[in-house]
Every structure is written in structure tokens, then in C-alpha cells.
Scaffold this active site. Sequence first.
Site, PDB file in Angstrom:
ATOM      1  N   GLN A  23       0.672  -1.192   0.055  1.00  0.00           N
ATOM      2  CA  GLN A  23       0.169   0.056   0.025  1.00  0.00           C
ATOM      3  C   GLN A  23       0.905   1.094   0.093  1.00  0.00           C
ATOM      4  O   GLN A  23       2.129   1.342   0.753  1.00  0.00           O
ATOM      5  CB  GLN A  23      -1.087   0.008   1.377  1.00  0.00           C
ATOM      6  N   VAL A  26       2.466   7.190   3.149  1.00  0.00           N
ATOM      7  CA  VAL A  26       3.269   8.378   3.644  1.00  0.00           C
ATOM      8  C   VAL A  26       3.435   8.606   4.927  1.00  0.00           C
ATOM      9  O   VAL A  26       2.512   8.194   5.887  1.00  0.00           O
ATOM     10  CB  VAL A  26       2.354   9.789   3.070  1.00  0.00           C
ATOM     11  N   VAL A  32      -3.515   8.969   4.526  1.00  0.00           N
ATOM     12  CA  VAL A  32      -3.507   7.674   4.700  1.00  0.00           C
ATOM     13  C   VAL A  32      -4.309   7.094   3.431  1.00  0.00           C
ATOM     14  O   VAL A  32      -5.372   7.740   3.014  1.00  0.00           O
ATOM     15  CB  VAL A  32      -4.264   7.075   5.881  1.00  0.00           C
ATOM     16  N   ASP A  40       4.759   5.250  -7.866  1.00  0.00           N
ATOM     17  CA  ASP A  40       6.079   5.331  -7.368  1.00  0.00           C
ATOM     18  C   ASP A  40       6.733   4.321  -6.649  1.00  0.00           C
ATOM     19  O   ASP A  40       7.854   4.162  -6.480  1.00  0.00           O
ATOM     20  CB  ASP A  40       5.699   6.631  -6.318  1.00  0.00           C
ATOM     21  N   ARG A 103       5.935  11.656 -14.625  1.00  0.00           N
ATOM     22  CA  ARG A 103       6.857  11.154 -13.854  1.00  0.00           C
ATOM     23  C   ARG A 103       6.800   9.837 -13.069  1.00  0.00           C
ATOM     24  O   ARG A 103       7.524   9.023 -13.381  1.00  0.00           O
ATOM     25  CB  ARG A 103       7.124  12.044 -12.479  1.00  0.00           C
ATOM     26  N   TRP A 107       9.149   6.743 -13.712  1.00  0.00           N
ATOM     27  CA  TRP A 107       9.562   5.661 -12.617  1.00  0.00           C
ATOM     28  C   TRP A 107       9.564   4.483 -13.100  1.00  0.00           C
ATOM     29  O   TRP A 107      10.375   3.601 -12.710  1.00  0.00           O
ATOM     30  CB  TRP A 107       8.549   5.976 -11.387  1.00  0.00           C
TER      31      TRP A 107
END
Length: 249
Positions: A23, A26, A32, A40, A103, A107
Amino acid sequence: DTARQMADYVLREAPRFADGILQHTVNSEKHVFPEQAWVDTMMMAGLFLLRIGKLVGSEEYFEDGLRQYHGHEEFLQDMETNLYYHGWDHVAKNNLSGIFWGRGNGWAALTMAKALPLIDVTHPSYMIIDGSLRDLLSALVRLQHPSGLWHTVLTDPDSYLEVSGSAGIASGLLSRGSLYHKSVQKALSAITDAVAPDGRVERVSAGTAVMRDARGYKDVPYKRIQGWGQGLALTFLADVVRSKSRAFQ
């Protein structure tokens, strides 16, 4: 030791969903994202697990890294365009705003290109990742702006041209040898032009959540220096130097 501690945390404690997919998390109780996968993570955890697994000889780390690549491909790569969505919501069973973020695709392209040399060609995962990368690059090369960069929303020509995602994409293209030579050369010229005399890489978008719509991505500022911009540009430029060195060996 620190790297092992980080790998152990990812392997044993980090929140997961579905078939062990990480998951997106952060480091803040205010932010959340339950059962969400963001592209990412292919860089922030997938490639890390492969590299440390290879370094310390841990099949457990290595196989979990492969699991992240396969899960994110399953949930994020669109089979019609071959581009990667920014995110997936496993509760709602959708790709949230459905945006192909520049971006994020950088990645994906960069990390798959860096992953393949770590995987034995006889491992079933090799062809899965190679096929995903092949199809992604064939789509991305068609979306390159004449300037040599890519838009922050890849399929929206009204969105601004962004350097960090372009550097990641260009590294992925460069991994295919001379196949995308013209595209890489255009990107190289544009990316070096974006480097200020003091080394700052300019036109790099700030931290970007999965925004509600394309307007949200267009409004992300690109005024200030960003670590990922420096890192992605350096990665691409280092890959260029290595490729030229190999050509003269």
C-alpha cells in the site's frame, strides 16, 4: 545494517493488500491511502528490494521485489495505451482519476530498465517485466514533444513539459541501445538545457499525490529545486556517459 532494517520493515510490517502488494504509505497520520497502489512504489520499494536482495543474497527480498513489479503492472498498466496510471484503488476497484502522470511513467520505465539486469533471463519474471517495458517505451516515444521533453500529463498537450519525468523516460529508452537513438538525443539536449549554471535542475514538478483530475496535475508547481529532479537527471546523464564509454570499448 540500516538497509537491512528498512528491507525487513518493508517485507514484514508495511501495509499490503491483494496478493501482497504494498500500500502506498506516507509518513504522516493525516495522509492515509487504504489499499492504494501508486506507481512511485516501483522505485521506492520494488527496485530497492531487488537490489538489496541481490547484494546480500536474499531470495526473500528479491522475490518480494518482483512481486511488486508484477502487482503494479497488473493494476496500473493500461492494456490499450500501454501507459501506467498513477494509482489504483483496490477498494473502489478503479484507477482513481485515471491520469497517465509523466513522472510516474518515468519511474516505471527507469525502474524496469534497472531491474532487468538483476534478473536471470531464465527467470519467468524476466520476460514479464521486459514485455511491460517494451510496450511502455513504444507508447512513450510517440508522446515525446518536439522539444525533447514529455508533458506532466502525458496525453494532455495543454499540460506543462516536465524535466524529471522526461529524464526517467529517457533512461528507459536509452536502455534499449540504439533503438530510440533520435528520441534520446532530443531528450538529452532538452534536459541539459534545463540544468542551471549552479547545477539546479529546473522545471521539475513538486511532490504530486494522485490528483482529482488533470487540472490538479497542471497546477502542481515547478518553481523550486526538488531532490527527485536532481536524482533523475543525474541518473539519465550517468547512463549517457556509461553508454558512450561502452561504445568506445
